[in-house]
Design an enzyme around this catalytic site. Structure first.
Site, short mmCIF file in Angstrom:
data_model
loop_
_atom_site.label_atom_id
_atom_site.label_comp_id
_atom_site.label_asym_id
_atom_site.label_seq_id
_atom_site.Cartn_x
_atom_site.Cartn_y
_atom_site.Cartn_z
N CYS A 139 -21.16 70.00 -31.18
CA CYS A 139 -21.39 71.43 -31.09
C CYS A 139 -22.15 71.92 -32.32
O CYS A 139 -22.26 71.23 -33.32
CB CYS A 139 -20.09 72.21 -30.96
SG CYS A 139 -19.02 71.71 -29.61
N ARG B 164 -27.03 66.91 -32.95
CA ARG B 164 -25.57 66.75 -32.96
C ARG B 164 -25.02 66.39 -31.59
O ARG B 164 -23.88 65.95 -31.47
CB ARG B 164 -24.92 68.06 -33.46
CG ARG B 164 -25.25 68.37 -34.89
CD ARG B 164 -24.81 69.78 -35.26
NE ARG B 164 -23.37 69.90 -35.36
CZ ARG B 164 -22.68 69.72 -36.47
NH1 ARG B 164 -23.29 69.37 -37.58
NH2 ARG B 164 -21.38 69.89 -36.50
N TRP C 217 -20.77 70.99 -26.74
CA TRP C 217 -20.48 69.64 -26.26
C TRP C 217 -19.15 69.73 -25.55
O TRP C 217 -18.12 70.02 -26.15
CB TRP C 217 -20.41 68.67 -27.43
CG TRP C 217 -20.33 67.23 -27.05
CD1 TRP C 217 -21.36 66.40 -26.70
CD2 TRP C 217 -19.15 66.41 -27.04
NE1 TRP C 217 -20.89 65.14 -26.46
CE2 TRP C 217 -19.54 65.11 -26.65
CE3 TRP C 217 -17.80 66.65 -27.30
CZ2 TRP C 217 -18.63 64.07 -26.53
CZ3 TRP C 217 -16.90 65.61 -27.17
CH2 TRP C 217 -17.31 64.34 -26.79
N ASN D 273 -16.52 75.86 -32.71
CA ASN D 273 -16.56 74.39 -32.74
C ASN D 273 -15.13 73.89 -32.89
O ASN D 273 -14.33 74.50 -33.60
CB ASN D 273 -17.37 73.88 -33.93
CG ASN D 273 -18.86 74.02 -33.72
OD1 ASN D 273 -19.31 74.42 -32.65
ND2 ASN D 273 -19.63 73.71 -34.75
N GLY D 274 -14.82 72.76 -32.29
CA GLY D 274 -13.49 72.18 -32.43
C GLY D 274 -12.67 72.34 -31.17
O GLY D 274 -13.20 72.54 -30.07
N GLU E 235 -22.22 45.84 -33.76
CA GLU E 235 -23.13 46.97 -33.95
C GLU E 235 -24.30 46.91 -32.98
O GLU E 235 -24.72 47.93 -32.42
CB GLU E 235 -23.62 46.98 -35.41
CG GLU E 235 -24.64 48.05 -35.74
CD GLU E 235 -24.13 49.47 -35.60
OE1 GLU E 235 -24.96 50.39 -35.65
OE2 GLU E 235 -22.91 49.67 -35.44
N LYS F 283 -25.24 49.74 -30.23
CA LYS F 283 -26.54 50.39 -30.14
C LYS F 283 -27.10 50.29 -28.72
O LYS F 283 -27.63 51.26 -28.18
CB LYS F 283 -27.54 49.75 -31.12
CG LYS F 283 -27.28 50.09 -32.57
CD LYS F 283 -27.64 51.53 -32.85
CE LYS F 283 -26.98 51.98 -34.13
NZ LYS F 283 -25.56 52.30 -33.99
N GLU G 163 -25.13 52.54 -26.35
CA GLU G 163 -25.30 53.96 -26.70
C GLU G 163 -26.55 54.56 -26.10
O GLU G 163 -26.52 55.66 -25.56
CB GLU G 163 -25.38 54.12 -28.23
CG GLU G 163 -24.07 54.22 -28.95
CD GLU G 163 -24.28 54.44 -30.44
OE1 GLU G 163 -23.58 55.30 -31.00
OE2 GLU G 163 -25.14 53.79 -31.04
N HIS H 198 -12.80 31.23 -25.55
CA HIS H 198 -11.53 31.90 -25.31
C HIS H 198 -11.65 33.07 -24.34
O HIS H 198 -10.81 33.95 -24.34
CB HIS H 198 -10.94 32.38 -26.64
CG HIS H 198 -10.62 31.27 -27.59
ND1 HIS H 198 -9.56 30.42 -27.40
CD2 HIS H 198 -11.26 30.86 -28.71
CE1 HIS H 198 -9.54 29.52 -28.38
NE2 HIS H 198 -10.56 29.77 -29.19
N LYS I 3 -23.83 63.45 -32.61
CA LYS I 3 -24.11 62.82 -33.90
C LYS I 3 -22.92 62.92 -34.84
O LYS I 3 -22.50 61.94 -35.43
CB LYS I 3 -25.33 63.49 -34.54
CG LYS I 3 -25.74 62.91 -35.89
CD LYS I 3 -26.17 61.47 -35.76
CE LYS I 3 -26.69 60.90 -37.07
NZ LYS I 3 -26.97 59.47 -36.96
#
Length: 612
Positions: free
Chosen positions: A2, A27, A74, A98-99, A485, A489, A492, A508, A607
């Protein structure tokens, strides 16, 4: 997550609010809106989708006003719809938020009993109605907000305006970041100073529990009804240089900025091939006393912490644990005296990490335990920096792309600097080893530049991923977190399901997934684990898997049928994770572009994760 922008001025602030929202697009959001107070009425426009949609609507309606609030949302409570977009209105009051208001359902039930009608599914609308209700018993907007805030449970930042107060903007910070931009004859609020840099470079950073009243000429901050002073800080205007330039996407630009970002980051700590005497000088007493390290982080920062664990234990001999903040904060962890708690966060505002830090400090204080806390982040003015004993900044500059690149590699750089400093203070790392590693660190930007020369080859290989639905990333030692990572990526930004594994774990379970249609990405630096990694590669090929290998140029790994090799320049084992981050970033980027996804703003993601 947000974004809030608001202001009170002598001029129309419509364009300022729109430009601020554009600067907050990085964001992550799904809708946008603004509300302006003009001649005793609230003028509001809201749109689903990009800020450009809102901008067009505002241009068509030609609304103006010198007092206003704006927001990018968001979705948490309620789908991305126009009714759920902010600002929310109750009579003469408009609110952006926000929140999360955790007790919104209870508050909503009470408000409905009083006759209030809800037009959205959001938790935010209760705030607008609560302020409206409070104004029935007090003629003062600030006092009304002060009555409402104790009723709210959760983490939030608020911007509030009222048609009866056309020269007044109220801001509240409780668990979600909010700054005040100080102007001349005008003042502003935002969730990120980046949004306000076109109009000011002077900021007040609100602290937890602050309620601020802004007019054109004054800024007042209160805690529990009592006025407090908050310093004005001037920001270097060069931070506003956050454009794509010649690059198609911010992510690609930020990948290519890594040599400079690494150079800047290590320069703060090194004098030649030695640590500067003033580097973390104020932390030396604490470092002498620590007996172990606990790293707390989320997402990409967690992967950086995993590599830090290898380095801490191998170089300094200190026991090191690393945990996901969202798990750590809820599992009643044992707080151990003489521990250095390191919080890693790009923004320094990550909700779970910040909450874990606060909980750890509280538990330690209750038990009388001596601990030290440190933040590694990219924002000098962040909450975590202010709330820890020590901090180390990643001098990466603004990172706009949601998928972290240069923030991650600079996190690795400062982790190594931190480990060298602690090792020096505790005499656990020899001067010769420090000189060896610092020499390699100075060489790292050049090695990254050389690695970037593989961009076209990686683009060519990326074409083989476009139709794939699944992918494995494999690494050993410090390359295991890079495998995690790399998988993060890829999923995402390209939306391909990807998993990272320690290569020794293949037998395994993951081998069951390998077939002719499963690309397997291998990270193969020339280290003590290389021969074992080659055996793992044979296991994959025996099951029909297709290998995409980023290999040290001296590894002896060659191209052959269903084995594609990209040569990576030789580098110190210690710093290989930084270098091998680059090709997996490029791979993910090119696959995403070829698949036509929104690289810089992938769906459902944000973000700065400032809500739980």
């Amino acid at each position: 997550m947000c974004g809030i922008v608001g202001g009170v001025a002598e001029r129309s602030i419509t364009n300022i609010l729109i430009e601020g929202l554009k600067r907050l697009e990085y964001r992550g959001y799904d809708s946008a809106g603004l509300a302006l107070v003009d001649h005793g009425q609230i003028l509001r426009e809201r749109r689903v989708g990009k800020v450009a949609n809102l901008e067009q609507a505002v241009e068509e309606s030609a609304i103006v006003g010198s007092l206003g609030i704006a927001h990018t949302r968001w979705a948490t409570h309620g789908k991305p719809t126009e009714n759920n977009a902010h600002p929310h209105i109750s009579g003469r009051v408009a609110v952006v938020h926000n929140g999360i208001i955790e007790n919104y359902q209870e508050l909503k039930d009470d408000l409905e009993a009083l006759g209030y009608n809800f037009t959205s599914q959001t938790d935010t609308e209760v705030v607008a109605h609560l302020v409206h209700e409070a104004l029935k018993s007090t003629p003062d907007l600030l006092k009304a907000v002060e009555q409402v805030v104790p009723q709210l449970k959760g983490a939030y930042a608020l911007g509030i305006v009222d048609t009866e107060y056309p020269d007044e903007l109220i801001a509240v910070r409780e668990g979600s970041p909010l700054v005040i931009g100080v102007g001349i004859g005008e003042n502003f609020i935002s969730s990120d100073q980046l949004a306000l840099l076109p109009v000011t470079n002077r900021f007040i950073y609100l602290e937890e529990g602050d309620i601020a009243r802004l007019t054109r000429e004054t800024i007042e901050v209160f805690v529990n009804g009592q006025p407090v002073e908050r310093p004005i800080k001037e920001l270097d205007a060069t931070i506003s240089n956050a454009t794509k330039g010649e690059f198609k996407h911010y992510m690609l630009k930020e990948i290519y900025e890594q040599p400079e970002a690494i150079q800047q980051t290590i320069s703060q700590a090194l004098n030649g091939n030695a640590l500067r005497t003033d580097f973390l000088e104020n932390a030396e007493v604490d470092f002498k006393n620590i007996k172990q390290v606990q790293i707390i982080a989320c997402g990409t920062s967690y992967h950086a912490g995993m590599i830090g664990k290898y380095w801490f234990e191998q170089l300094s001999g200190l026991p090191c644990q690393v945990e996901i903040a969202s798990e750590y904060r809820y599992r009643s962890p044992v707080i151990v005296a003489d521990t250095l708690y390191v919080c890693i966060s790009q923004s320094g505002e990550t909700a779970d990490t910040l909450a874990a830090l606060r909980d750890t400090k509280k538990r330690a204080a209750e038990k009388g335990l001596n601990i030290s806390t440190m933040t590694i982040c990219n924002v000098a003015t962040s909450s975590m920096v202010r709330e820890t004993n020590h901090h180390l900044l990643t001098l990466a500059g603004p990172e706009i792309g949601v998928a972290s690149t240069k923030a991650f590699t600079t996190q690795l750089a400062v982790l190594m600097l931190l480990i060298l400093k602690i090792g020096q203070v505790k005499q656990a790392i020899s001067p010769e080893k420090i000189e060896e590693i610092t020499t390699e660190m100075w060489h790292t930007p050049k090695v990254i530049l050389d690695t970037l020369q593989n961009d076209k080859e990686i683009l060519r290989l990326s074409e083989l991923f476009v139709e794939k639905q699944h992918c494995l990333f494999l690494g050993r030692g410090t390359e295991f977190p890079i495998a995690l990572e790399g998988a993060l990526k890829l999923k995402e930004i390209s939306y391909i399901h990807a998993e990272g594994y320690a290569a020794g774990e293949l037998k395994h379970g993951p081998l069951a997934l390998v077939d002719n249609d499963m690309p397997v990405v291998i990270l193969a630096p020339k280290d003590d684990m290389l021969d074992k990694l080659k055996s793992n590669m044979e296991e994959v090929q025996a099951r029909g898997g297709e290998l995409f290998v980023f290999a040290d140029e001296n590894s002896g790994i060659k191209n052959k049928d269903r084995q594609h090799v990209v040569n990576v320049p030789s580098v110190s084992t210690w710093l290989a994770p930084i270098i091998y981050s680059v090709p997996v970033q490029l791979l993910s980027y090119h696959v995403a572009v070829l698949r036509g996804t929104d690289v810089d703003q992938p769906r459902n993601l944000a973000k700065s994760v400032t809500v739980e």
